[in-house]
Design a protein around this motif. Structure first.
Motif, mmCIF file in Angstrom:
data_model
loop_
_atom_site.group_PDB
_atom_site.id
_atom_site.type_symbol
_atom_site.label_atom_id
_atom_site.label_comp_id
_atom_site.label_asym_id
_atom_site.label_seq_id
_atom_site.Cartn_x
_atom_site.Cartn_y
_atom_site.Cartn_z
ATOM 1 N N GLY A 102 -28.262 -28.047 6.346
ATOM 2 C CA GLY A 102 -27.914 -28.310 5.263
ATOM 3 C C GLY A 102 -29.169 -28.066 4.205
ATOM 4 N N GLN A 103 -30.380 -28.405 4.801
ATOM 5 C CA GLN A 103 -31.528 -28.267 4.084
ATOM 6 C C GLN A 103 -32.108 -26.769 4.276
ATOM 7 N N SER A 104 -31.825 -26.037 5.399
ATOM 8 C CA SER A 104 -32.193 -24.900 5.414
ATOM 9 C C SER A 104 -31.529 -23.819 4.732
ATOM 10 N N LEU A 105 -30.067 -24.151 4.495
ATOM 11 C CA LEU A 105 -29.348 -23.265 3.698
ATOM 12 C C LEU A 105 -29.854 -23.209 2.168
ATOM 13 N N SER A 107 -33.124 -23.884 1.282
ATOM 14 C CA SER A 107 -34.471 -23.769 1.088
ATOM 15 C C SER A 107 -35.204 -22.479 0.287
ATOM 16 N N LYS A 108 -35.928 -23.050 -0.588
ATOM 17 C CA LYS A 108 -36.602 -22.070 -1.220
ATOM 18 C C LYS A 108 -37.768 -21.365 -0.528
ATOM 19 N N ALA A 109 -38.320 -22.236 0.473
ATOM 20 C CA ALA A 109 -39.342 -21.510 1.453
ATOM 21 C C ALA A 109 -38.663 -20.492 2.259
ATOM 22 N N ILE A 110 -37.721 -20.749 2.753
ATOM 23 C CA ILE A 110 -36.997 -19.500 3.553
ATOM 24 C C ILE A 110 -37.068 -18.466 2.661
ATOM 25 N N SER A 111 -36.261 -18.556 1.437
ATOM 26 C CA SER A 111 -35.970 -17.386 0.740
ATOM 27 C C SER A 111 -37.477 -16.548 0.343
ATOM 28 N N SER A 112 -38.435 -17.404 0.015
ATOM 29 C CA SER A 112 -39.622 -16.842 -0.262
ATOM 30 C C SER A 112 -40.273 -16.104 0.901
ATOM 31 N N ALA A 113 -40.026 -16.531 2.240
ATOM 32 C CA ALA A 113 -40.599 -16.037 3.408
ATOM 33 C C ALA A 113 -39.941 -14.427 3.492
ATOM 34 N N PHE A 114 -38.829 -14.274 2.886
ATOM 35 C CA PHE A 114 -38.067 -12.798 3.207
ATOM 36 C C PHE A 114 -38.278 -12.118 1.770
ATOM 37 N N PHE A 115 -38.968 -12.626 0.792
ATOM 38 C CA PHE A 115 -39.277 -12.016 -0.500
ATOM 39 C C PHE A 115 -37.982 -11.905 -1.349
ATOM 40 N N ILE A 116 -37.124 -13.166 -1.241
ATOM 41 C CA ILE A 116 -35.814 -13.205 -2.075
ATOM 42 C C ILE A 116 -36.119 -14.457 -2.963
ATOM 43 N N GLU A 118 -34.080 -16.086 -4.982
ATOM 44 C CA GLU A 118 -32.911 -17.289 -4.688
ATOM 45 C C GLU A 118 -32.480 -17.574 -3.141
ATOM 46 N N PRO A 119 -32.381 -18.923 -3.092
ATOM 47 C CA PRO A 119 -31.788 -19.152 -1.847
ATOM 48 C C PRO A 119 -30.512 -18.507 -1.419
ATOM 49 N N LYS A 120 -30.290 -17.738 -0.127
ATOM 50 C CA LYS A 120 -28.905 -17.527 0.108
ATOM 51 C C LYS A 120 -28.365 -18.066 1.390
ATOM 52 N N VAL A 121 -27.067 -18.211 1.525
ATOM 53 C CA VAL A 121 -26.660 -18.881 2.576
ATOM 54 C C VAL A 121 -27.102 -18.241 3.820
ATOM 55 N N TYR A 122 -26.986 -16.856 4.073
ATOM 56 C CA TYR A 122 -27.210 -16.060 5.285
ATOM 57 C C TYR A 122 -28.572 -16.264 5.739
ATOM 58 N N LEU A 123 -29.551 -16.584 4.688
ATOM 59 C CA LEU A 123 -30.853 -16.703 4.945
ATOM 60 C C LEU A 123 -31.117 -18.005 5.677
ATOM 61 N N GLY A 124 -30.529 -18.966 5.228
ATOM 62 C CA GLY A 124 -30.575 -20.353 5.910
ATOM 63 C C GLY A 124 -29.939 -20.334 7.638
ATOM 64 N N LEU A 125 -29.275 -19.567 7.641
ATOM 65 C CA LEU A 125 -28.641 -19.343 9.140
ATOM 66 C C LEU A 125 -29.777 -18.646 10.060
#
Length: 126
Positions: A102-105, A107-116, A118-125
């Motif tokens: 739930g936290q990773s889905l 996560s702004k940190a994961i989004s920014s790592a991929f230069f996106i 807003e957080p997207k569900v598929y990035l959290g996975l």
């Protein structure tokens, strides 16, 4: 499965089960030789529905004393609540994993790592 009625082995197994507090158990021999050469034994059930199960591959390999020892080991798992403990730990671990998911889905940190932005569900996975 077939019910065991082989005299001294059966009475030794039931005597051990009663001594260890595993009352009301029935003994069964499971036809495991059609699927594998692996020998095994286990105890299952609760209350009056308890079963002691021995694979048919176990019986010719061991003496009566060794089979009684194996059964003592298996009843020990029940008496020491190993299955209950493992179930509690697995349930707690599942909640931890779901929380982390739930936290990773979101996560702004994961989004920014991929230069996106807003957080997207598929990035959290990922």
């Amino acid at each position: 499965t077939t019910c065991v009625d082989v005299g001294s082995l059966r009475s030794k197994l039931l005597e051990l089960a009663d001594k260890l507090g595993y009352h009301g158990a029935n003994i069964y021999v499971i036809d495991g030789s059609t699927r594998s050469a692996h020998s095994n034994a286990f105890c299952t059930g609760f209350g009056k529905f308890r079963r002691i199960c021995l694979f048919d591959t176990l019986l010719p390999l061991m003496s009566e004393g060794e089979i009684v020892s194996v059964l003592g080991h298996e009843i020990g798992h029940d008496r020491l609540y190993h299955v209950h403990t493992a179930l509690v730990f697995a349930t707690c671990y599942s909640f931890v994993q779901l929380y982390a998911l739930g936290q990773s889905l979101t996560s702004k940190a994961i989004s920014s790592a991929f230069f996106i932005e807003e957080p997207k569900v598929y990035l959290g996975l990922v």
